[in-house]
Design an enzyme around this catalytic site. Structure first.
Site, short mmCIF file in Angstrom:
data_model
loop_
_atom_site.label_atom_id
_atom_site.label_comp_id
_atom_site.label_asym_id
_atom_site.label_seq_id
_atom_site.Cartn_x
_atom_site.Cartn_y
_atom_site.Cartn_z
N CYS A 139 38.93 45.46 43.11
CA CYS A 139 38.13 46.63 43.47
C CYS A 139 36.72 46.61 42.90
O CYS A 139 35.92 47.50 43.21
CB CYS A 139 38.84 47.91 43.03
SG CYS A 139 40.46 48.12 43.80
N CYS A 459 37.84 50.64 37.58
CA CYS A 459 39.01 49.82 37.24
C CYS A 459 39.24 48.84 38.39
O CYS A 459 38.65 48.97 39.46
CB CYS A 459 40.24 50.69 37.05
SG CYS A 459 40.67 51.68 38.51
#
EC number: 2.3.1.155
Length: 475
Positions: A139, A459
């Site tokens: 991500c 994250c």
């Protein structure tokens, strides 16, 4: 599933608005660990460093982020990336042959275009002499694309780099089973009819079972949603708190959309369809409606649902990054400086989603700033529970001392500065493209509100994380 974290995280601080009001004890600051120094305040007008190039964001755009299976479902990833690049070209009027390098992030690779950056660049009309490569880091893939661009410019290799990211969840590659793939390859090598018939005699119906893209973490065999549910439980984040936070994200995104703050969006004429002009995943609801949803991962007692999780999204983003000298020489007024950044990684089993907690104090120390110096926070919202668990971890001396080797907590971001134009829960999360959206939201918020510093954090799968300081460009 009970772990040591489940039993210890319940002892964390409750100063966050979102913390539970019961069964949590105060924290001690008396740890005797060999700790990293606390963040020290340094008063600075700018984070410019002697003998180092200033690197600026001239402009950044994205096509609308859409729910997977909607208007982009018949396209390929390079179509979306090309649209973002074309939008950037249109908005900046940058001569195509001036761009030295192009970098795109993506997570789920389309097998026909393994280097989607190159294919999209050619499709958008960039010079075939302009190198391009694709990077993947879950991500934070477009974050990696941006910081790679920063490195190329800082080292003097380039002056003008385009960085971006793309993801198309509407059409992820689904493979034949391994047995079927092996048989097909062997059949291709067979030279005689007898060899082919011998191979075909080994065929079994279960060879036809497809092999779907992995959802679980390879190292832990646990889905991110399952991990988010465990993390929320470990930090005593309730279902109500998660739903409240998700509703906040959608409500703020809707307000920002209505007031025209999402100015990084460029319209995209989908071939054979209408022009798409806005994100379609923003859905302000009510707590009553959200409470009706069943747990999505840990059933029947989990707290992570479809409503308080980010949704599968199609989208692409692109950003023009230059040395300040080159930008000014070409007549551009940059939007922001890209300053210090950091990458971190931690235990993917119990701390998969705590990247912002680990990255934030490190990037602040690197920049010589404190949380009080930050005017705008833009964090990736994978799940409500992930955000709220990070808030609690960041606001805990106990966690800082026992898990991070620090003397004191860094503190949680004040909500009045945090994701005030919505976040991934509401705007969407095309895995490879979110990082650029975060940075542009930060830059645009600083320009609108007159702030000086923004902190971007995210994250990522594998237990990784990223944080960056963005500094406003003087008006």
């Amino acid at each position: 599933m009970t772990t040591i974290l489940t039993s210890t995280f319940r002892n964390l601080s409750t100063t966050s608005k979102w913390a539970l009001r019961s069964s949590i004890r105060p924290l001690s600051c008396s740890s005797q660990l060999h700790s990293a120094p606390a963040v020290q305040t340094k008063s600075k007008k700018t984070l410019a460093k002697p003998n180092m190039k200033n690197i600026v964001v001239v402009e950044g755009v994205r096509i609308p982020f859409l729910l997977s299976g909607t208007s982009y479902k018949d396209l390929m990833p390079h179509d979306l990336a090309r649209a973002a690049l074309s939008g950037l070209l249109h908005r900046t009027n940058i001569p195509k042959d001036v761009v030295d390098y192009i970098i795109f992030g993506t997570v789920i690779q389309e097998v026909k275009t393994s280097n989607v950056a190159r294919e999209a660049a050619l499709g958008a009309g960039f010079s075939d002499k302009t190198p391009a490569h694709t990077v993947t880091m879950a991500c934070i893939s477009s974050n990696q694309a941006m910081t790679t661009a920063v490195g190329l410019i800082a080292s003097g290799q380039c002056d003008v780099v385009v960085a971006g990211g793309v993801e198309l969840m509407s059409d992820v590659p689904i493979r034949h089973s391994r047995n079927m793939r092996k048989m097909m390859l062997d059949l291709n090598k067979a030279k005689t009819l007898g060899q082919r018939l011998s191979l075909l005699s080994k065929f079994r119906l279960n060879f036809l079972s497809p092999e779907l893209p992995a959802v679980a973490e390879f190292s832990t065999n646990e889905t991110m949603g399952h991990s988010a549910d465990r993390l929320a439980a470990a930090f005593a984040v309730s279902r109500m708190e998660q739903d409240e936070y998700a509703l906040r994200s959608h409500s703020l995104a809707k307000k920002a959309q209505d007031e025209g703050h999402l100015s990084d969006i460029v319209p995209f004429k989908v071939p054979g369809k209408d022009t798409v002009t806005k994100d379609n995943g923003i859905r302000p609801s009510s707590l009553e409606q959200m409470a009706k949803l069943k747990p999505a991962f840990i059933k029947p007692y989990g707290t992570v649902t479809a409503a308080n999780s980010s949704f599968l999204t199609d989208g692409a983003s692109a950003m023009l990054i230059m040395s300040e000298d080159r930008a000014l020489a070409m007549g551009y007024k940059p939007k922001a400086y890209l300053r210090d950044f950091i990458y971190v990684s931690q235990d993917p089993k119990d701390q998969l989603l705590l990247g912002p907690t680990y990255a934030t104090p490190k990037v602040l120390e690197k920049a010589g700033l404190t949380m009080n110096d930050i005017d705008a926070f833009e964090f990736h919202e994978a799940f409500s529970g992930q955000i709220l668990a990070n808030f609690k971890a960041m606001d805990s001396d106990w966690f800082a001392q026992n898990y991070m080797g620090r003397k004191t907590k860094v503190g949680s971001p004040p909500l009045e500065k945090f994701n005030i134009w919505g976040g991934s829960l509401s705007l969407g999360h095309p895995f490879g493209a979110t990082g650029c959206r975060l940075v542009m939201a930060a830059a645009n918020r600083l320009r609108k509100d007159g702030g000086q510093y923004a902190l971007v954090a995210a994250c990522a799968a594998g237990g990784q994380g990223h944080a960056m300081i963005v500094e406003a460009y003087p008006k």
